[in-house]
Design a protein around this motif. Structure first.
Motif, mmCIF file in Angstrom:
data_model
loop_
_atom_site.group_PDB
_atom_site.id
_atom_site.type_symbol
_atom_site.label_atom_id
_atom_site.label_comp_id
_atom_site.label_asym_id
_atom_site.label_seq_id
_atom_site.Cartn_x
_atom_site.Cartn_y
_atom_site.Cartn_z
ATOM 1 N N ALA A 121 58.579 66.417 -8.565
ATOM 2 C CA ALA A 121 58.727 66.092 -9.984
ATOM 3 C C ALA A 121 59.245 64.678 -10.235
ATOM 4 O O ALA A 121 59.119 64.164 -11.332
ATOM 5 N N LEU A 122 59.828 64.060 -9.220
ATOM 6 C CA LEU A 122 60.369 62.704 -9.397
ATOM 7 C C LEU A 122 59.246 61.666 -9.443
ATOM 8 O O LEU A 122 58.244 61.809 -8.743
ATOM 9 N N PRO A 123 59.431 60.627 -10.253
ATOM 10 C CA PRO A 123 58.417 59.551 -10.266
ATOM 11 C C PRO A 123 58.475 58.776 -8.950
ATOM 12 O O PRO A 123 59.541 58.542 -8.398
ATOM 13 N N HIS A 124 57.312 58.424 -8.469
ATOM 14 C CA HIS A 124 57.262 57.722 -7.168
ATOM 15 C C HIS A 124 57.244 56.237 -7.310
ATOM 16 O O HIS A 124 56.804 55.565 -8.047
ATOM 17 N N THR A 130 64.755 74.414 1.045
ATOM 18 C CA THR A 130 63.509 73.675 1.260
ATOM 19 C C THR A 130 62.616 73.742 0.023
ATOM 20 O O THR A 130 62.045 72.724 -0.390
ATOM 21 N N GLN A 131 62.506 74.933 -0.577
ATOM 22 C CA GLN A 131 61.668 75.089 -1.774
ATOM 23 C C GLN A 131 62.200 74.249 -2.929
ATOM 24 O O GLN A 131 61.433 73.589 -3.634
ATOM 25 N N LEU A 132 63.510 74.254 -3.133
ATOM 26 C CA LEU A 132 64.099 73.484 -4.223
ATOM 27 C C LEU A 132 63.929 71.983 -4.009
ATOM 28 O O LEU A 132 63.600 71.248 -4.947
ATOM 29 N N ILE A 133 64.121 71.521 -2.801
ATOM 30 C CA ILE A 133 63.943 70.090 -2.498
ATOM 31 C C ILE A 133 62.495 69.674 -2.719
ATOM 32 O O ILE A 133 62.218 68.608 -3.300
ATOM 33 N N ASN A 134 61.558 70.502 -2.291
ATOM 34 C CA ASN A 134 60.140 70.173 -2.478
ATOM 35 C C ASN A 134 59.782 70.102 -3.965
ATOM 36 O O ASN A 134 59.033 69.219 -4.385
ATOM 37 N N THR A 135 60.300 71.019 -4.762
ATOM 38 C CA THR A 135 60.012 71.033 -6.193
ATOM 39 C C THR A 135 60.604 69.806 -6.884
ATOM 40 O O THR A 135 59.938 69.151 -7.695
ATOM 41 N N ILE A 136 61.843 69.475 -6.558
ATOM 42 C CA ILE A 136 62.495 68.316 -7.173
ATOM 43 C C ILE A 136 61.796 67.024 -6.751
ATOM 44 O O ILE A 136 61.535 66.138 -7.571
ATOM 45 N N THR A 137 61.463 66.921 -5.472
ATOM 46 C CA THR A 137 60.800 65.713 -4.969
ATOM 47 C C THR A 137 59.448 65.521 -5.624
ATOM 48 O O THR A 137 59.061 64.393 -5.964
ATOM 49 N N ARG A 178 68.379 64.064 -15.007
ATOM 50 C CA ARG A 178 67.514 64.543 -16.086
ATOM 51 C C ARG A 178 66.402 65.431 -15.542
ATOM 52 O O ARG A 178 66.044 66.443 -16.160
ATOM 53 N N THR A 179 65.844 65.052 -14.405
ATOM 54 C CA THR A 179 64.780 65.843 -13.795
ATOM 55 C C THR A 179 65.288 67.231 -13.403
ATOM 56 O O THR A 179 64.631 68.237 -13.655
#
Length: 159
Positions: free
Chosen positions: A156-159, A147-154, A14-15
């Motif tokens: 946005a995910l709830p911690h 790297t940019q995509l992983i950082n953006t997705i990470t 979903r994210t």
């Protein structure tokens, strides 16, 4: 009731779907920055760094002048267009492809002041690549985008 082990994967899916337009935009921004970096470094970051060929004749009025950035028309001409499935980098400068891929073609021209037969000319333009020709042509660009995509997705995910 869904399996408790599947819930994080459902949230991740979903994210990613919610972030898709932002991720596509960031891919295009990274590609434009990559092109600009190549112009700044006067070379191409492919599997190895390939420095651009020097000029045949040195500019006497401005020695040491950078290649392909006199007016920066080519450097500034790149635009990105986002689509539902990705982003496209394009330019309207007609000579961009000749510089990026090199051109060793032969053509014929008619002399301006004399009448008669056409004379052959050689367009011996060395390759000064700034944009990947194939998608896997530059591991450097692929790594920057990943790297940019992983950082953006990470982020946005709830911690």
């Amino acid at each position: 009731m869904p399996n408790p082990f599947d819930i994080p994967l459902i949230q991740l899916a979903r994210t990613i779907v919610a972030l898709k337009p932002q991720l596509i935009d960031e891919m295009g921004v990274e590609a434009l920055q990559f092109i600009d970096d190549n112009f700044a470094m006067q070379g191409y970051q492919g599997r190895t760094f390939i420095k651009w060929a020097p000029r045949k004749k040195e500019d006497k009025k401005r020695p040491g002048r950078a290649i392909l950035v006199d007016t920066a028309t080519l450097r500034r001409s790149f635009i990105k267009t986002d689509h539902a499935t990705g982003t496209t980098i394009s330019t309207d400068v007609p000579y961009a492809r000749y510089h990026n891929e090199g051109d060793h073609s032969t053509g014929y021209s008619t002399p301006r002041r004399t009448f008669g037969t056409s004379r052959p000319f050689s367009r011996n333009l060395p390759q000064r690549q700034f944009l990947p020709i194939t998608p896997d042509d530059s591991p450097v660009l692929n790594q920057k985008i990943e790297t940019q995509l992983i950082n953006t997705i990470t982020a946005a995910l709830p911690h």
